[in-house]
Motif scaffolding. Structure first.
Motif, PDB file in Angstrom:
ATOM      1  N   GLY A   1       0.796  -1.213   0.000  1.00 11.37           N
ATOM      2  CA  GLY A   1       0.000   0.000   0.000  1.00 11.37           C
ATOM      3  C   GLY A   1       0.827   1.261   0.000  1.00 11.37           C
ATOM      4  O   GLY A   1       2.058   1.229   0.085  1.00 11.37           O
ATOM      5  N   HIS A   2       0.125   2.384  -0.068  1.00  9.46           N
ATOM      6  CA  HIS A   2       0.722   3.708  -0.091  1.00  9.46           C
ATOM      7  C   HIS A   2      -0.361   4.672   0.374  1.00  9.46           C
ATOM      8  O   HIS A   2      -1.404   4.239   0.898  1.00  9.46           O
ATOM      9  CB  HIS A   2       1.225   4.051  -1.497  1.00  9.46           C
ATOM     10  CG  HIS A   2       0.285   3.652  -2.590  1.00  9.46           C
ATOM     11  ND1 HIS A   2      -0.864   4.352  -2.891  1.00  9.46           N
ATOM     12  CD2 HIS A   2       0.310   2.592  -3.431  1.00  9.46           C
ATOM     13  CE1 HIS A   2      -1.507   3.761  -3.878  1.00  9.46           C
ATOM     14  NE2 HIS A   2      -0.822   2.684  -4.231  1.00  9.46           N
ATOM     15  N   ALA A   3      -0.144   5.970   0.184  1.00  7.07           N
ATOM     16  CA  ALA A   3      -1.076   6.950   0.734  1.00  7.07           C
ATOM     17  C   ALA A   3      -2.504   6.785   0.206  1.00  7.07           C
ATOM     18  O   ALA A   3      -3.476   6.976   0.949  1.00  7.07           O
ATOM     19  CB  ALA A   3      -0.570   8.359   0.443  1.00  7.07           C
ATOM     20  N   LEU A   4      -2.667   6.412  -1.063  1.00  9.06           N
ATOM     21  CA  LEU A   4      -4.011   6.265  -1.622  1.00  9.06           C
ATOM     22  C   LEU A   4      -4.770   5.086  -1.012  1.00  9.06           C
ATOM     23  O   LEU A   4      -5.999   5.026  -1.084  1.00  9.06           O
ATOM     24  CB  LEU A   4      -3.931   6.101  -3.137  1.00  9.06           C
ATOM     25  CG  LEU A   4      -3.566   7.358  -3.930  1.00  9.06           C
ATOM     26  CD1 LEU A   4      -3.440   7.038  -5.417  1.00  9.06           C
ATOM     27  CD2 LEU A   4      -4.591   8.459  -3.713  1.00  9.06           C
ATOM     28  N   ALA A   5      -4.045   4.152  -0.407  1.00 12.54           N
ATOM     29  CA  ALA A   5      -4.713   3.019   0.240  1.00 12.54           C
ATOM     30  C   ALA A   5      -5.578   3.490   1.401  1.00 12.54           C
ATOM     31  O   ALA A   5      -6.611   2.891   1.704  1.00 12.54           O
ATOM     32  CB  ALA A   5      -3.680   2.006   0.727  1.00 12.54           C
ATOM     33  N   GLY A   6      -5.169   4.569   2.046  1.00  9.17           N
ATOM     34  CA  GLY A   6      -5.944   5.082   3.171  1.00  9.17           C
ATOM     35  C   GLY A   6      -7.318   5.549   2.732  1.00  9.17           C
ATOM     36  O   GLY A   6      -8.327   5.270   3.394  1.00  9.17           O
ATOM     37  N   ARG A   7      -7.376   6.251   1.637  1.00  7.47           N
ATOM     38  CA  ARG A   7      -8.644   6.776   1.141  1.00  7.47           C
ATOM     39  C   ARG A   7      -9.588   5.648   0.721  1.00  7.47           C
ATOM     40  O   ARG A   7     -10.772   5.657   1.055  1.00  7.47           O
ATOM     41  CB  ARG A   7      -8.372   7.712  -0.033  1.00  7.47           C
ATOM     42  CG  ARG A   7      -9.589   8.421  -0.583  1.00  7.47           C
ATOM     43  CD  ARG A   7      -9.137   9.529  -1.517  1.00  7.47           C
ATOM     44  NE  ARG A   7     -10.234  10.195  -2.181  1.00  7.47           N
ATOM     45  CZ  ARG A   7     -10.997  11.127  -1.627  1.00  7.47           C
ATOM     46  NH1 ARG A   7     -10.818  11.469  -0.366  1.00  7.47           N
ATOM     47  NH2 ARG A   7     -11.966  11.717  -2.308  1.00  7.47           N
ATOM     48  N   ARG A   8      -9.055   4.672  -0.016  1.00  8.13           N
ATOM     49  CA  ARG A   8      -9.924   3.570  -0.445  1.00  8.13           C
ATOM     50  C   ARG A   8     -10.358   2.719   0.746  1.00  8.13           C
ATOM     51  O   ARG A   8     -11.513   2.290   0.829  1.00  8.13           O
ATOM     52  CB  ARG A   8      -9.212   2.701  -1.483  1.00  8.13           C
ATOM     53  CG  ARG A   8     -10.149   1.609  -2.000  1.00  8.13           C
ATOM     54  CD  ARG A   8      -9.674   0.904  -3.228  1.00  8.13           C
ATOM     55  NE  ARG A   8     -10.709  -0.016  -3.656  1.00  8.13           N
ATOM     56  CZ  ARG A   8     -10.533  -1.319  -3.836  1.00  8.13           C
ATOM     57  NH1 ARG A   8      -9.339  -1.848  -3.673  1.00  8.13           N
ATOM     58  NH2 ARG A   8     -11.528  -2.085  -4.212  1.00  8.13           N
ATOM     59  N   THR A   9      -9.446   2.479   1.670  1.00  6.55           N
ATOM     60  CA  THR A   9      -9.790   1.689   2.847  1.00  6.55           C
ATOM     61  C   THR A   9     -10.886   2.375   3.662  1.00  6.55           C
ATOM     62  O   THR A   9     -11.816   1.728   4.149  1.00  6.55           O
ATOM     63  CB  THR A   9      -8.542   1.466   3.721  1.00  6.55           C
ATOM     64  OG1 THR A   9      -7.556   0.753   2.960  1.00  6.55           O
ATOM     65  CG2 THR A   9      -8.867   0.679   4.976  1.00  6.55           C
ATOM     66  N   PHE A  10     -10.779   3.688   3.817  1.00  6.38           N
ATOM     67  CA  PHE A  10     -11.796   4.468   4.534  1.00  6.38           C
ATOM     68  C   PHE A  10     -13.165   4.263   3.890  1.00  6.38           C
ATOM     69  O   PHE A  10     -14.156   3.986   4.572  1.00  6.38           O
ATOM     70  CB  PHE A  10     -11.396   5.947   4.504  1.00  6.38           C
ATOM     71  CG  PHE A  10     -12.380   6.887   5.132  1.00  6.38           C
ATOM     72  CD1 PHE A  10     -12.522   6.957   6.511  1.00  6.38           C
ATOM     73  CD2 PHE A  10     -13.153   7.731   4.341  1.00  6.38           C
ATOM     74  CE1 PHE A  10     -13.423   7.842   7.089  1.00  6.38           C
ATOM     75  CE2 PHE A  10     -14.055   8.622   4.905  1.00  6.38           C
ATOM     76  CZ  PHE A  10     -14.184   8.680   6.290  1.00  6.38           C
ATOM     77  N   ALA A  11     -13.232   4.384   2.568  1.00  2.00           N
ATOM     78  CA  ALA A  11     -14.504   4.240   1.859  1.00  2.00           C
ATOM     79  C   ALA A  11     -15.044   2.816   1.953  1.00  2.00           C
ATOM     80  O   ALA A  11     -16.237   2.602   2.200  1.00  2.00           O
ATOM     81  CB  ALA A  11     -14.331   4.648   0.400  1.00  2.00           C
ATOM     82  N   VAL A  12     -14.180   1.832   1.771  1.00  2.00           N
ATOM     83  CA  VAL A  12     -14.618   0.434   1.799  1.00  2.00           C
ATOM     84  C   VAL A  12     -15.124   0.048   3.190  1.00  2.00           C
ATOM     85  O   VAL A  12     -16.140  -0.650   3.322  1.00  2.00           O
ATOM     86  CB  VAL A  12     -13.472  -0.497   1.353  1.00  2.00           C
ATOM     87  CG1 VAL A  12     -13.778  -1.952   1.696  1.00  2.00           C
ATOM     88  CG2 VAL A  12     -13.227  -0.352  -0.145  1.00  2.00           C
ATOM     89  N   ARG A  13     -14.463   0.517   4.226  1.00  2.00           N
ATOM     90  CA  ARG A  13     -14.917   0.171   5.579  1.00  2.00           C
ATOM     91  C   ARG A  13     -16.277   0.777   5.876  1.00  2.00           C
ATOM     92  O   ARG A  13     -17.117   0.147   6.535  1.00  2.00           O
ATOM     93  CB  ARG A  13     -13.872   0.622   6.608  1.00  2.00           C
ATOM     94  CG  ARG A  13     -12.619  -0.228   6.596  1.00  2.00           C
ATOM     95  CD  ARG A  13     -11.690   0.128   7.735  1.00  2.00           C
ATOM     96  NE  ARG A  13     -10.519  -0.729   7.722  1.00  2.00           N
ATOM     97  CZ  ARG A  13      -9.547  -0.635   8.609  1.00  2.00           C
ATOM     98  NH1 ARG A  13      -9.602   0.276   9.566  1.00  2.00           N
ATOM     99  NH2 ARG A  13      -8.499  -1.448   8.543  1.00  2.00           N
ATOM    100  N   LEU A  14     -16.518   1.989   5.410  1.00  2.00           N
ATOM    101  CA  LEU A  14     -17.842   2.585   5.569  1.00  2.00           C
ATOM    102  C   LEU A  14     -18.884   1.767   4.813  1.00  2.00           C
ATOM    103  O   LEU A  14     -19.990   1.523   5.315  1.00  2.00           O
ATOM    104  CB  LEU A  14     -17.836   4.027   5.059  1.00  2.00           C
ATOM    105  CG  LEU A  14     -17.064   5.056   5.896  1.00  2.00           C
ATOM    106  CD1 LEU A  14     -17.006   6.387   5.168  1.00  2.00           C
ATOM    107  CD2 LEU A  14     -17.706   5.236   7.266  1.00  2.00           C
ATOM    108  N   TYR A  15     -18.523   1.329   3.615  1.00  2.00           N
ATOM    109  CA  TYR A  15     -19.444   0.551   2.796  1.00  2.00           C
ATOM    110  C   TYR A  15     -19.755  -0.796   3.460  1.00  2.00           C
ATOM    111  O   TYR A  15     -20.901  -1.260   3.450  1.00  2.00           O
ATOM    112  CB  TYR A  15     -18.828   0.342   1.414  1.00  2.00           C
ATOM    113  CG  TYR A  15     -19.764  -0.259   0.396  1.00  2.00           C
ATOM    114  CD1 TYR A  15     -20.919   0.412   0.003  1.00  2.00           C
ATOM    115  CD2 TYR A  15     -19.474  -1.489  -0.194  1.00  2.00           C
ATOM    116  CE1 TYR A  15     -21.767  -0.130  -0.943  1.00  2.00           C
ATOM    117  CE2 TYR A  15     -20.328  -2.037  -1.145  1.00  2.00           C
ATOM    118  CZ  TYR A  15     -21.466  -1.351  -1.511  1.00  2.00           C
ATOM    119  OH  TYR A  15     -22.313  -1.897  -2.441  1.00  2.00           O
ATOM    120  N   ARG A  16     -18.742  -1.417   4.033  1.00  2.00           N
ATOM    121  CA  ARG A  16     -18.950  -2.699   4.727  1.00  2.00           C
ATOM    122  C   ARG A  16     -19.888  -2.545   5.920  1.00  2.00           C
ATOM    123  O   ARG A  16     -20.617  -3.470   6.274  1.00  2.00           O
ATOM    124  CB  ARG A  16     -17.616  -3.251   5.218  1.00  2.00           C
ATOM    125  CG  ARG A  16     -16.701  -3.787   4.144  1.00  2.00           C
ATOM    126  CD  ARG A  16     -15.398  -4.258   4.752  1.00  2.00           C
ATOM    127  NE  ARG A  16     -14.426  -4.661   3.751  1.00  2.00           N
ATOM    128  CZ  ARG A  16     -13.166  -4.977   4.034  1.00  2.00           C
ATOM    129  NH1 ARG A  16     -12.732  -4.915   5.305  1.00  2.00           N
ATOM    130  NH2 ARG A  16     -12.338  -5.338   3.076  1.00  2.00           N
TER     131      ARG A  16
END
Length: 218
Positions: free
Chosen positions: A164-179
């Motif tokens: 991962g890298h910095a953009l992983a934080g943004r996608r992870t944030f969105a996916v966790r909300l979606y879950r």
């Protein structure tokens, strides 16, 4: 372009544990990870957040704040909520270190926890701000990046053996909300996306959800 990976909770915990005992500025690195994964902020936004975006003059945490339009990726202000206890504790610990070490402080000891409100929330290990680099595309569009801060996040992921890298934080944030069952409109508001299509691209192909489907086949 390949999507940024989704970082699972156990990997994030490992990153935080290692970040706390390595590097030139462990308190800052831990706070950076918490804010990256806890708010969905983009790299250039992290570099440009100010103390006053986090603290009131009385030194209290702004529970309801914003990513200012001038630093948003699409020039649209979006909300950011400093309400997660772990995120707040990590940022508070880093700011206490800054105040005690004289990084970005002011003579007004009673205001903003002795910190200059216009100083950036996150500073380099030497107390200087992170600089942005402007790059112009072939079509003439100017984009900004923060290579030095990007290197910090690559190190934090690499030393923990996490892809991962910095953009992983943004996608992870969105996916966790979606879950958790939050709808795309709420996720769009929290990530600053104008369209639901853009949010779908963030949360689509969630590896855990695909795995859950397979696990129930037989």
């Amino acid at each position: 372009m390949a999507k940024a990976p989704v970082v699972e909770e156990h990997d994030l915990r490992r990153m935080l544990k290692i970040a706390a005992v390595t590097g030139e500025s462990p308190l800052r690195d831990v706070a950076l990870l918490y804010v990256l994964y806890g708010t969905g902020a983009m790299l250039t936004q992290l570099a440009q957040l100010k103390v006053t975006d986090y603290l009131t003059e009385a030194g209290r945490v702004r529970r309801d704040s914003v990513i200012r339009a001038e630093i948003a990726h699409n020039n649209v202000e979006r909300p950011v909520f400093w309400v997660n206890a772990k995120v707040v504790a990590a940022v508070d610990a880093y700011l206490a270190f800054r105040a005690s070490s004289g990084q970005g402080v002011t003579t007004r000891k009673a205001a903003y926890r002795s910190l200059d409100p216009e100083s950036y929330l996150f500073l380099r290990a030497d107390g200087e701000p992170y600089g942005l680099t402007a790059r112009r595309s072939a079509s003439g569009v100017v984009n900004y990046s923060c290579d030095s801060l990007s290197q910090v996040f690559r190190r934090l992921h690499s030393q923990a053996g996490v892809e991962g890298h910095a953009l992983a934080g943004r996608r992870t944030f969105a996916v966790r909300l979606y879950r958790k069952g939050y709808d795309l409109r709420h996720i769009a508001a929290l990530t600053g996306h104008r369209t639901l299509t853009a949010v779908r691209r963030l949360v689509d192909s969630d590896p855990v959800k695909l795995g859950d489907l397979v696990s129930g086949v037989v």
